[in-house]
Scaffold this motif. Structure first.
Motif, PDB file in Angstrom:
ATOM      1  N   GLY A 183     -23.574 -94.882 -47.681  1.00  0.00           N
ATOM      2  CA  GLY A 183     -22.698 -94.087 -48.535  1.00  0.00           C
ATOM      3  C   GLY A 183     -21.482 -93.529 -47.835  1.00  0.00           C
ATOM      4  O   GLY A 183     -20.605 -92.955 -48.489  1.00  0.00           O
ATOM      5  N   ASP A 184     -21.421 -93.689 -46.520  1.00  0.00           N
ATOM      6  CA  ASP A 184     -20.249 -93.217 -45.789  1.00  0.00           C
ATOM      7  C   ASP A 184     -19.102 -94.229 -45.855  1.00  0.00           C
ATOM      8  O   ASP A 184     -17.996 -93.942 -45.382  1.00  0.00           O
ATOM      9  CB  ASP A 184     -20.606 -92.961 -44.319  1.00  0.00           C
ATOM     10  CG  ASP A 184     -21.582 -91.810 -44.141  1.00  0.00           C
ATOM     11  OD1 ASP A 184     -22.355 -91.843 -43.164  1.00  0.00           O
ATOM     12  OD2 ASP A 184     -21.582 -90.893 -44.994  1.00  0.00           O
ATOM     13  N   SER A 185     -19.370 -95.388 -46.415  1.00  0.00           N
ATOM     14  CA  SER A 185     -18.320 -96.402 -46.574  1.00  0.00           C
ATOM     15  C   SER A 185     -17.238 -95.858 -47.493  1.00  0.00           C
ATOM     16  O   SER A 185     -17.515 -95.470 -48.634  1.00  0.00           O
ATOM     17  CB  SER A 185     -18.894 -97.684 -47.170  1.00  0.00           C
ATOM     18  OG  SER A 185     -19.817 -98.286 -46.292  1.00  0.00           O
ATOM     19  N   ALA A 186     -16.018 -95.816 -47.000  1.00  0.00           N
ATOM     20  CA  ALA A 186     -14.913 -95.220 -47.763  1.00  0.00           C
ATOM     21  C   ALA A 186     -13.623 -95.389 -46.980  1.00  0.00           C
ATOM     22  O   ALA A 186     -13.624 -95.859 -45.843  1.00  0.00           O
ATOM     23  CB  ALA A 186     -15.171 -93.737 -48.016  1.00  0.00           C
ATOM     24  N   LEU A 187     -12.543 -94.951 -47.609  1.00  0.00           N
ATOM     25  CA  LEU A 187     -11.256 -94.836 -46.932  1.00  0.00           C
ATOM     26  C   LEU A 187     -11.156 -93.403 -46.405  1.00  0.00           C
ATOM     27  O   LEU A 187     -11.312 -92.451 -47.175  1.00  0.00           O
ATOM     28  CB  LEU A 187     -10.120 -95.122 -47.915  1.00  0.00           C
ATOM     29  CG  LEU A 187      -8.690 -95.006 -47.368  1.00  0.00           C
ATOM     30  CD1 LEU A 187      -8.428 -96.102 -46.341  1.00  0.00           C
ATOM     31  CD2 LEU A 187      -7.675 -95.095 -48.514  1.00  0.00           C
ATOM     32  N   TYR A 188     -10.925 -93.251 -45.120  1.00  0.00           N
ATOM     33  CA  TYR A 188     -10.794 -91.924 -44.531  1.00  0.00           C
ATOM     34  C   TYR A 188      -9.321 -91.647 -44.272  1.00  0.00           C
ATOM     35  O   TYR A 188      -8.653 -92.363 -43.529  1.00  0.00           O
ATOM     36  CB  TYR A 188     -11.627 -91.827 -43.242  1.00  0.00           C
ATOM     37  CG  TYR A 188     -13.098 -91.768 -43.559  1.00  0.00           C
ATOM     38  CD1 TYR A 188     -13.814 -92.940 -43.756  1.00  0.00           C
ATOM     39  CD2 TYR A 188     -13.742 -90.558 -43.728  1.00  0.00           C
ATOM     40  CE1 TYR A 188     -15.162 -92.894 -44.100  1.00  0.00           C
ATOM     41  CE2 TYR A 188     -15.085 -90.493 -44.065  1.00  0.00           C
ATOM     42  CZ  TYR A 188     -15.781 -91.672 -44.258  1.00  0.00           C
ATOM     43  OH  TYR A 188     -17.112 -91.624 -44.605  1.00  0.00           O
TER      44      TYR A 188
END
Lengths: 111, 110
Positions: A84-89
């Protein structure tokens, strides 16, 4: 003026690993904020750094930590990565509490 | 917790038509900011409104801050294909925590 820069642009990690993302603010800016943006959603505030201290924090677990250096650049560290940490930072810099200038972001994929 | 909702979630318009997105906060805001994010890009600051009832214009874009400082709107007159993107409102909570709205994705057909 290079604006806000972030590195790396893309990153692939596996669950349980740790990651460090880097941000250099726009020239003249002293405040750095970090955001997580999942696909199709708005940016979610992680935390903000000013004068090398965390000034404000959003609803993110302690796995998310950061640092600001004397030259105002900043790092975002995420431990024990989850899918769930997959994302655009996104990193954003500002001088004072006005408009924020965003960097291009780091796309993190956790497998 | 603090919430900032936007409607509609999506809007498809023909080029030349008008477009409006509405932003509502669960609490009173000291100011409201608007950002635009192009597909594959990052948010870009458009404007900040501070005063109750304030209206600001940027060419074809009109921004309004509600009297109670809990809502805001962005209106685009005669949309162009360059207006494509997602529009976010954002409000500061606890002074420094910027909370973004859910966003409105605008698609413009030529």
């Amino acid at each position: 003026d290079a604006g806000v820069t972030q590195s790396p642009t893309h990153l692939i990690k596996t669950r349980g690993q740790q990651v460090t993302l880097r941000c250099s603010p726009k020239s003249g800016h002293d405040t750095v904020s970090w955001y997580q943006q999942a696909l199709g959603q708005g940016p979610q505030f992680i935390f903000q750094y000013y004068e090398e201290e965390e000034r404000q924090r959003g609803n993110f677990p302690d796995r998310f930590s950061g640092h600001q250096f004397p030259n105002y650049s900043s790092e975002l560290n995420v431990n024990a990565l989850l899918l769930g940490d997959s994302a655009l930072y996104l990193c954003a810099s500002s001088r004072g509490r006005v408009e924020q200038f965003f960097g291009p972001g780091t796309r993190l994929t956790v497998l | 917790g603090q919430q900032v909702m936007q409607i509609p979630q999506y809007q498809h318009v023909q080029e030349g038509e008008d477009f409006t997105t509405y932003c509502n906060s669960s609490t009173t805001l000291s100011n409201i900011q608007w950002y635009k994010q192009r597909p594959g890009g990052h948010p870009v600051f458009l404007i900040q409104l501070v005063k109750s009832g304030e209206v600001k214009k940027q060419k074809r874009l009109t921004f309004q801050f509600g009297e109670a400082k809990k809502n805001s709107s962005l209106h685009i007159t005669a949309t162009q294909t360059t207006d494509v993107g997602t529009y976010f409102c954002a409000g500061p909570y606890n002074t420094d925590k910027l909370i973004f709205g859910t966003g409105t994705r605008l698609q413009v057909f030529p």
